[in-house]
Design an enzyme around this catalytic site. Structure first.
Site, mmCIF file in Angstrom:
data_model
loop_
_atom_site.group_PDB
_atom_site.id
_atom_site.type_symbol
_atom_site.label_atom_id
_atom_site.label_comp_id
_atom_site.label_asym_id
_atom_site.label_seq_id
_atom_site.Cartn_x
_atom_site.Cartn_y
_atom_site.Cartn_z
ATOM 1 N N LYS A 227 0.780 -1.059 -0.124
ATOM 2 C CA LYS A 227 0.033 0.063 0.054
ATOM 3 C C LYS A 227 0.769 1.259 0.074
ATOM 4 O O LYS A 227 2.097 1.438 0.171
ATOM 5 C CB LYS A 227 -1.043 -0.010 1.122
ATOM 6 C CG LYS A 227 -1.848 -1.278 1.314
ATOM 7 C CD LYS A 227 -2.622 -1.137 0.096
ATOM 8 C CE LYS A 227 -4.210 -2.104 0.258
ATOM 9 N NZ LYS A 227 -3.998 -3.526 0.148
HETATM 10 C C1 LIG Z 1 -5.046 -4.444 0.722
HETATM 11 C C2 LIG Z 1 -6.815 -4.486 0.771
HETATM 12 C C3 LIG Z 1 -7.505 -5.066 1.782
HETATM 13 C C4 LIG Z 1 -6.827 -5.639 2.904
HETATM 14 O O1 LIG Z 1 -5.762 -5.068 3.537
HETATM 15 P P1 LIG Z 1 -4.848 -6.132 4.614
HETATM 16 O O2 LIG Z 1 -4.231 -5.145 5.267
HETATM 17 O O3 LIG Z 1 -4.040 -6.808 3.323
HETATM 18 O O4 LIG Z 1 -5.540 -7.055 5.333
HETATM 19 C C5 LIG Z 1 -9.137 -4.581 1.976
HETATM 20 N N1 LIG Z 1 -9.389 -4.010 0.688
HETATM 21 C C6 LIG Z 1 -8.830 -3.548 -0.319
HETATM 22 C C7 LIG Z 1 -9.511 -3.308 -1.485
HETATM 23 C C8 LIG Z 1 -7.355 -3.762 -0.448
HETATM 24 O O5 LIG Z 1 -6.634 -3.362 -1.374
#
Ligand SMILES: *Cc1c(COP(=O)(O)O)cnc(C)c1O
Length: 399
Positions: A227
């Site tokens: 992210k």
């Molecule tokens: C990354 C992501 C998640 C989940 O996050 P994690 O920290 O990996 O559990 C949920 N929704 C979307 C759209 C994502 O891109």
């Protein structure tokens, strides 16, 4: 429009042109250029070392408090740090009042983690279509669909066919572009449905000037390694409602009532706390978020210009109402089949530009096979057409 399946041009031609365009923006790739890599160019090492030096590595500590303050300022809401984005969504869904047996409107075109926590609480995903302009939930299509399948009973929204209550709408801000929140919030209010934002990809994004995550009733952020800001693994629950924020803190921290030494827990809850070690990394990352967003905007501009001349390919630009964080750059291979798409992806990856298709539609995954779904013409087309190209902030340099 001259699409990719036009007889005189093949997917391979378009793939070759795309490789040239990507190279013109981010330079040659003697080694694989990842889709999205973290960058540690600030005080990360200093803050993490401080945790180890002081012994505050685990579930409480000053960096946890600090990251919650920083996230609160950024989203103009209250933020509760937690262990990952999926856990944050789980708590969001509980606090949105979703109960076992309820239906939850959710896009099929989203990451699987948006949908999984609906199952954790025994609720049922009800898949809805997406907008080609935002890649998020299409408010117009949803409006028409609810008129057809839903009715209000004592002020609550029910699916007439299944007799189940539709209690929430989950909106994902895809790749950092904001969904059309005004239309979705208005629609949800008319049907008395709670809006949850999956803002996992949208930290720093604004919708008409308002931070993503502050518009629905409650929202989730993610700080996974891919992210725009990472804590290694982590997430946060965000809400402008102080009561919900307090509930989120309580539910993520074993529902322990504050006391110096007594173990007094007043409900079944979770250990979803973000460790201080991870929060320390995140604080340093957040200090440089504006810089990362500026470089990512420049990268997106470069791709937009380079791709403009390729017939049959469109850059997925943020709509006017969205000030995107440009987390992942996306383009559409207009009119592509799955095979066309895979030819283009092979060429890009062979040239060391890591590229990926958008997610497999969630309604087709085996655990969702029996879930209700609206007609999904746009999501089905976007699944064949949308690919992501390398998007790390370090791929561009500010002048
Ligand atoms: C990354 C992501 C998640 C989940 O996050 P994690 O920290 O990996 O559990 C949920 N929704 C979307 C759209 C994502 O891109």
């Amino acid at each position: 429009m001259v699409g990719i399946s036009n007889e005189t041009r093949t997917a391979a031609d378009i793939g070759v042109q795309l490789v040239t365009a990507v190279e013109s923006v981010i330079g040659p790739a003697p080694n694989l250029i990842a889709l999205h890599e973290p960058e540690f160019a600030g005080r990360e090492w200093e803050y993490v070392k401080d945790c180890i030096d002081t012994g505050w590595v685990s579930s409480v500590g000053s960096y946890v408090d600090r990251i919650e303050v920083m996230l609160g300022e950024l989203t103009q809401a209250k933020a509760v740090a937690c262990v990952n984005g999926t856990a944050a969504l789980h708590i969001c869904y509980k606090l949105a009042g979703i109960a076992a047996g309820d239906e939850v409107l959710v896009p099929s075109l989203t990451f699987v983690a948006t949908v999984n926590p609906i199952h954790y609480i025994g609720a049922i995903p009800h898949f809805v279509d997406s907008s080609p302009a935002t890649l998020g939930v299409d408010a117009g299509a949803l409006d028409a669909y609810l008129d057809e399948i839903a009715e209000l009973r004592d002020g609550r929204c029910f699916n007439r066919a299944t007799n189940r209550q539709i209690s929430a709408l989950v909106v994902t801000h895809i790749f950092g572009h904001a969904a059309d929140m005004d239309a979705l919030v208005e629609l949800a209010a008319r049907w008395n449905i709670t809006v949850v934002e999956d803002a996992a990809e949208a930290l720093g994004t604004r919708y008409k000037g308002r931070p993503a995550g502050s518009i629905g009733t409650i929202a989730a952020l993610s700080f996974n390694g891919n992210k725009i800001v990472t804590t290694g693994g982590g997430g946060a629950i965000v809400t402008t409602d102080p009561v919900l924020a307090q509930r989120a803190k309580h539910l993520t921290t074993t529902a322990k009532r504050p006391h110096r030494w007594r173990f007094d827990h007043d409900e079944v809850a979770y250990n979803y706390r973000m460790p201080n070690l991870n929060a320390a990394l995140g604080c340093a990352q957040l200090e440089r978020l504006d810089d990362a967003i500026a470089r990512k905007a420049l990268l997106a501009e470069g791709y937009l210009a380079a791709i403009a001349s390729i017939e049959g390919v469109s850059f997925v630009d943020a709509p006017n109402f969205s000030q995107s964080n440009h987390w992942l750059n996306a383009l559409t291979l207009d009119g592509a089949t799955m095979d066309d798409r895979d030819v283009v992806l092979d060429l890009l990856n062979d040239a060391n530009y890591m590229s990926r298709p958008i997610w497999t539609l969630c309604h087709r995954l085996p655990m969702n096979a029996s879930a209700p779904a609206a007609p999904l013409p746009v999501a089905t087309r976007l699944e064949r057409e949308v690919i992501n190209i390398p998007s790390s902030a370090q791929l561009s340099v500010l002048p």
